[in-house]
Design a protein around this motif. Structure first.
Motif, PDB file in Angstrom:
ATOM      1  N   LEU A  50       1.983  80.383  13.820  1.00  0.00           N
ATOM      2  CA  LEU A  50       3.191  80.271  14.635  1.00  0.00           C
ATOM      3  C   LEU A  50       4.447  80.303  13.769  1.00  0.00           C
ATOM      4  CD1 LEU A  50       2.047  77.612  17.256  1.00  0.00           C
ATOM      5  CD2 LEU A  50       2.710  79.983  17.725  1.00  0.00           C
ATOM      6  N   VAL A  51       4.407  79.646  12.634  1.00  0.00           N
ATOM      7  CA  VAL A  51       5.567  79.657  11.739  1.00  0.00           C
ATOM      8  C   VAL A  51       5.815  81.057  11.188  1.00  0.00           C
ATOM      9  CG1 VAL A  51       6.460  78.811   9.534  1.00  0.00           C
ATOM     10  CG2 VAL A  51       5.376  77.213  11.120  1.00  0.00           C
ATOM     11  N   ALA A  52       4.729  81.754  10.823  1.00  0.00           N
ATOM     12  CA  ALA A  52       4.865  83.064  10.180  1.00  0.00           C
ATOM     13  C   ALA A  52       5.052  84.204  11.170  1.00  0.00           C
ATOM     14  CB  ALA A  52       3.633  83.343   9.309  1.00  0.00           C
ATOM     15  N   ARG A  53       4.389  84.127  12.328  1.00  0.00           N
ATOM     16  CA  ARG A  53       4.345  85.277  13.217  1.00  0.00           C
ATOM     17  C   ARG A  53       4.662  84.933  14.670  1.00  0.00           C
ATOM     18  NH1 ARG A  53      -0.210  89.483  12.555  1.00  0.00           N
ATOM     19  NH2 ARG A  53       1.551  90.604  13.430  1.00  0.00           N
ATOM     20  N   GLY A  54       5.147  83.717  14.901  1.00  0.00           N
ATOM     21  CA  GLY A  54       5.304  83.249  16.264  1.00  0.00           C
ATOM     22  C   GLY A  54       6.623  83.559  16.936  1.00  0.00           C
ATOM     23  N   ASP A  55       7.473  84.375  16.318  1.00  0.00           N
ATOM     24  CA  ASP A  55       8.727  84.730  16.979  1.00  0.00           C
ATOM     25  C   ASP A  55       8.431  85.412  18.314  1.00  0.00           C
ATOM     26  OD1 ASP A  55      10.186  83.727  14.930  1.00  0.00           O
ATOM     27  OD2 ASP A  55      10.659  85.659  13.991  1.00  0.00           O
ATOM     28  N   GLY A  56       9.018  84.907  19.376  1.00  0.00           N
ATOM     29  CA  GLY A  56       8.804  85.495  20.681  1.00  0.00           C
ATOM     30  C   GLY A  56       7.545  85.021  21.376  1.00  0.00           C
ATOM     31  N   VAL A  57       6.731  84.199  20.704  1.00  0.00           N
ATOM     32  CA  VAL A  57       5.527  83.647  21.322  1.00  0.00           C
ATOM     33  C   VAL A  57       5.895  82.316  21.970  1.00  0.00           C
ATOM     34  CG1 VAL A  57       3.201  82.750  20.914  1.00  0.00           C
ATOM     35  CG2 VAL A  57       4.000  84.762  19.667  1.00  0.00           C
ATOM     36  N   LEU A  58       5.579  82.159  23.257  1.00  0.00           N
ATOM     37  CA  LEU A  58       5.922  80.945  23.983  1.00  0.00           C
ATOM     38  C   LEU A  58       4.864  79.871  23.766  1.00  0.00           C
ATOM     39  CD1 LEU A  58       7.027  82.562  27.372  1.00  0.00           C
ATOM     40  CD2 LEU A  58       8.456  81.942  25.423  1.00  0.00           C
ATOM     41  N   THR A  59       5.322  78.640  23.594  1.00  0.00           N
ATOM     42  CA  THR A  59       4.394  77.523  23.441  1.00  0.00           C
ATOM     43  C   THR A  59       4.730  76.369  24.378  1.00  0.00           C
ATOM     44  OG1 THR A  59       5.723  76.557  21.657  1.00  0.00           O
ATOM     45  CG2 THR A  59       3.930  78.046  21.023  1.00  0.00           C
ATOM     46  N   GLY A  60       5.911  76.376  25.014  1.00  0.00           N
ATOM     47  CA  GLY A  60       6.299  75.280  25.895  1.00  0.00           C
ATOM     48  C   GLY A  60       6.263  73.955  25.167  1.00  0.00           C
ATOM     49  N   ASP A  61       5.613  72.961  25.761  1.00  0.00           N
ATOM     50  CA  ASP A  61       5.487  71.656  25.111  1.00  0.00           C
ATOM     51  C   ASP A  61       4.049  71.428  24.640  1.00  0.00           C
ATOM     52  OD1 ASP A  61       4.193  71.350  27.505  1.00  0.00           O
ATOM     53  OD2 ASP A  61       5.078  69.417  28.001  1.00  0.00           O
ATOM     54  N   SER A  62       3.312  72.493  24.398  1.00  0.00           N
ATOM     55  CA  SER A  62       1.884  72.349  24.118  1.00  0.00           C
ATOM     56  C   SER A  62       1.573  71.822  22.722  1.00  0.00           C
ATOM     57  CB  SER A  62       1.170  73.699  24.301  1.00  0.00           C
ATOM     58  OG  SER A  62       0.939  73.964  25.652  1.00  0.00           O
ATOM     59  N   PHE A  63       2.374  72.169  21.737  1.00  0.00           N
ATOM     60  CA  PHE A  63       1.948  71.932  20.357  1.00  0.00           C
ATOM     61  C   PHE A  63       2.925  71.095  19.543  1.00  0.00           C
ATOM     62  CE2 PHE A  63      -0.031  76.000  21.638  1.00  0.00           C
ATOM     63  CZ  PHE A  63      -1.354  75.625  21.534  1.00  0.00           C
ATOM     64  N   PHE A  64       3.691  70.214  20.218  1.00  0.00           N
ATOM     65  CA  PHE A  64       4.639  69.434  19.438  1.00  0.00           C
ATOM     66  C   PHE A  64       3.924  68.474  18.483  1.00  0.00           C
ATOM     67  CE2 PHE A  64       4.178  67.270  23.524  1.00  0.00           C
ATOM     68  CZ  PHE A  64       4.030  65.929  23.191  1.00  0.00           C
ATOM     69  N   HIS A  65       2.638  68.183  18.741  1.00  0.00           N
ATOM     70  CA  HIS A  65       1.898  67.332  17.801  1.00  0.00           C
ATOM     71  C   HIS A  65       1.704  68.025  16.455  1.00  0.00           C
ATOM     72  CE1 HIS A  65      -1.334  69.941  19.204  1.00  0.00           C
ATOM     73  NE2 HIS A  65      -2.150  69.436  18.294  1.00  0.00           N
ATOM     74  N   LEU A  66       1.790  69.357  16.418  1.00  0.00           N
ATOM     75  CA  LEU A  66       1.635  70.086  15.162  1.00  0.00           C
ATOM     76  C   LEU A  66       2.876  69.997  14.286  1.00  0.00           C
ATOM     77  CD1 LEU A  66      -0.150  73.391  16.320  1.00  0.00           C
ATOM     78  CD2 LEU A  66      -1.185  71.272  15.458  1.00  0.00           C
ATOM     79  N   SER A  67       3.995  69.549  14.853  1.00  0.00           N
ATOM     80  CA  SER A  67       5.235  69.489  14.082  1.00  0.00           C
ATOM     81  C   SER A  67       5.138  68.525  12.911  1.00  0.00           C
ATOM     82  CB  SER A  67       6.400  69.099  14.987  1.00  0.00           C
ATOM     83  OG  SER A  67       6.636  70.091  15.974  1.00  0.00           O
TER      84      SER A  67
END
Length: 407
Positions: free
Chosen positions: A215-232
């Motif tokens: 997501l950091v490298a290739r996630g531009d334009g990919v939607l995640t909503g509130d699904s992965f804030f635990h990964l922050s």
């Protein structure tokens, strides 16, 4: 006060809400969070559904995310969609594609303020159909083809991330690009039938890092909503809400009108009221005891002393609840490892809640034994393909123009 601070203490109206129109579904996905299959005879009538839409219009709800079950198998679905659009309520609906033939695709392409989200959980039929049922991959791809042929602008491809498909992220992105779609990935939650397969299907800790790095490298334009804030907690915050919006900015209306704080937490503990009660949805949203409690300052519990709490906010309420962990404890998939420790500390006295809402058919059509999981082997490259829902990152979608509710 920052915008996210307003979100924490709730808004007068939800930015969006998830509305499951029916529990009826032609599939029996092994991870279905609402355990759908059979229609509930108590579901809201057409007139009652229109009254809810009228109420959402008065409350200036940003948009409604319609799901199920499979919403398009409800006979009045298209009537309700048109009614919402003509009453200034933007519509995003999730579908497995079963009813999206060429005629319906053309109809949708000619309709403003509607967004379509096709569910696909494998970039190959082999992976997808073990989760969603035989033939479901071909159905989804056919729907994408019909939408592209009709000129529908940028539908979404919605992927629930599992242990099987993390290695397919590049293939999913390629499928989205091929059909002029936008990729949206969501988290597997241990709710509904998902509780039965969560231990087997949720990504490993190594795959969680793999997903974050992608997501950091290739996630531009990919939607995640509130699904992965635990990964922050890995470091850099991901795009999206990065906050549990349950009862603050999102919620769920189920087919019989029950209002839950979170689309992933269909359980009496998170039931706030019913739209059939006096005052309707607005009364539930603005005055229910549960929502009032959720909007109070959160202590963070044991997680508050962690140096990464400000990034991950303690993780997902539903994921904790349905794995028997305390709501003020770590997320079961905490990237610092505290969730694994908490799961291991459970003993025979730990109660693991289950939803009493289950409309599964007695013999799911795709019941084929355990889902095969292969770690480290990249599946064959594909020849060709969410109260809560992409909230912060979807809100900028130009197809949805309904004003945001004030705080």
């Amino acid at each position: 006060m920052k915008l996210v601070d307003h979100f924490q203490y709730g808004l007068n109206s939800p930015i969006c809400l998830t509305w499951e129109l029916t529990y009826a579904c032609n599939l029996a996905c092994v991870h279905c969070l609402s355990s759908s299959g059979r229609r509930d005879p108590r579901e809201l009538s057409t007139a009652e559904a229109k009254s809810v839409i009228d109420e959402l219009q008065r409350m200036q709800v940003f948009y409604v995310n319609i799901g199920g079950g499979e919403p398009t198998v409800r006979p009045d679905f298209w009537e309700l969609l048109d009614y919402a659009v003509t009453h200034d309520v933007g519509v995003k609906f999730s579908t497995n594609g079963i009813k999206l033939d060429k005629a319906r695709a053309a109809q949708l392409a000619a309709t403003d303020y509607v967004d379509v989200q096709i569910s696909l959980d494998g970039a190959t039929a082999e992976v997808n159909d073990h989760i969603r049922g035989p033939g479901s991959y071909a159905t989804a791809v056919r729907a994408l083809e019909n939408l592209a042929e009709a000129g529908f602008g940028q539908p979404k491809i919605s992927v629930v991330m599992t242990r099987q498909n993390v290695d397919q992220l590049d293939e999913f992105k390629a499928i989205a690009d091929k059909y002029g779609a936008q990729l949206r990935i969501t988290r597997l939650r241990p709710s509904g039938r998902g509780a039965d397969v969560w231990d087997e299907l949720h990504p490993t800790s190594t795959q969680q890092r793999q997903l974050y790095d992608w997501l950091v490298a290739r996630g531009d334009g990919v939607l995640t909503g509130d699904s992965f804030f635990h990964l922050s907690a890995y470091g850099e915050a991901l795009p999206g809400l990065n906050l549990c919006g349950a009862g603050r900015v999102v919620c769920l209306i189920d087919p019989v009108g029950d209002v839950y704080a979170c689309p992933f937490a269909i359980h009496d503990n998170f039931l706030a009221g019913n739209v059939r009660s006096p005052g309707g949805f607005q009364e539930v949203w603005q005055n229910s005891e549960l929502f009032t409690e959720l909007r109070q300052p959160q202590t963070g519990g044991a997680c508050r002393s962690c140096g990464f709490y400000d990034s991950c906010q303690g993780g997902c309420m539903a994921a904790k609840f349905f794995t028997g962990l305390p709501l003020d404890g770590p997320d079961p998939e905490c990237v610092r490892g505290f969730g694994e420790e908490a799961l291991a500390a459970r003993d025979g006295s730990t109660t693991i809640p289950r939803s009493e809402v289950d409309h599964s058919r007695s013999a799911p059509r795709n019941s084929r034994g355990p889902v095969p999981v292969t770690i480290g082997r990249r599946p064959d490259k594909a020849c060709e393909t969410s109260p809560l829902v992409g909230v912060a990152d979807d809100a900028s979608d130009s197809r949805l123009r309904v004003p945001v509710a004030g705080s």
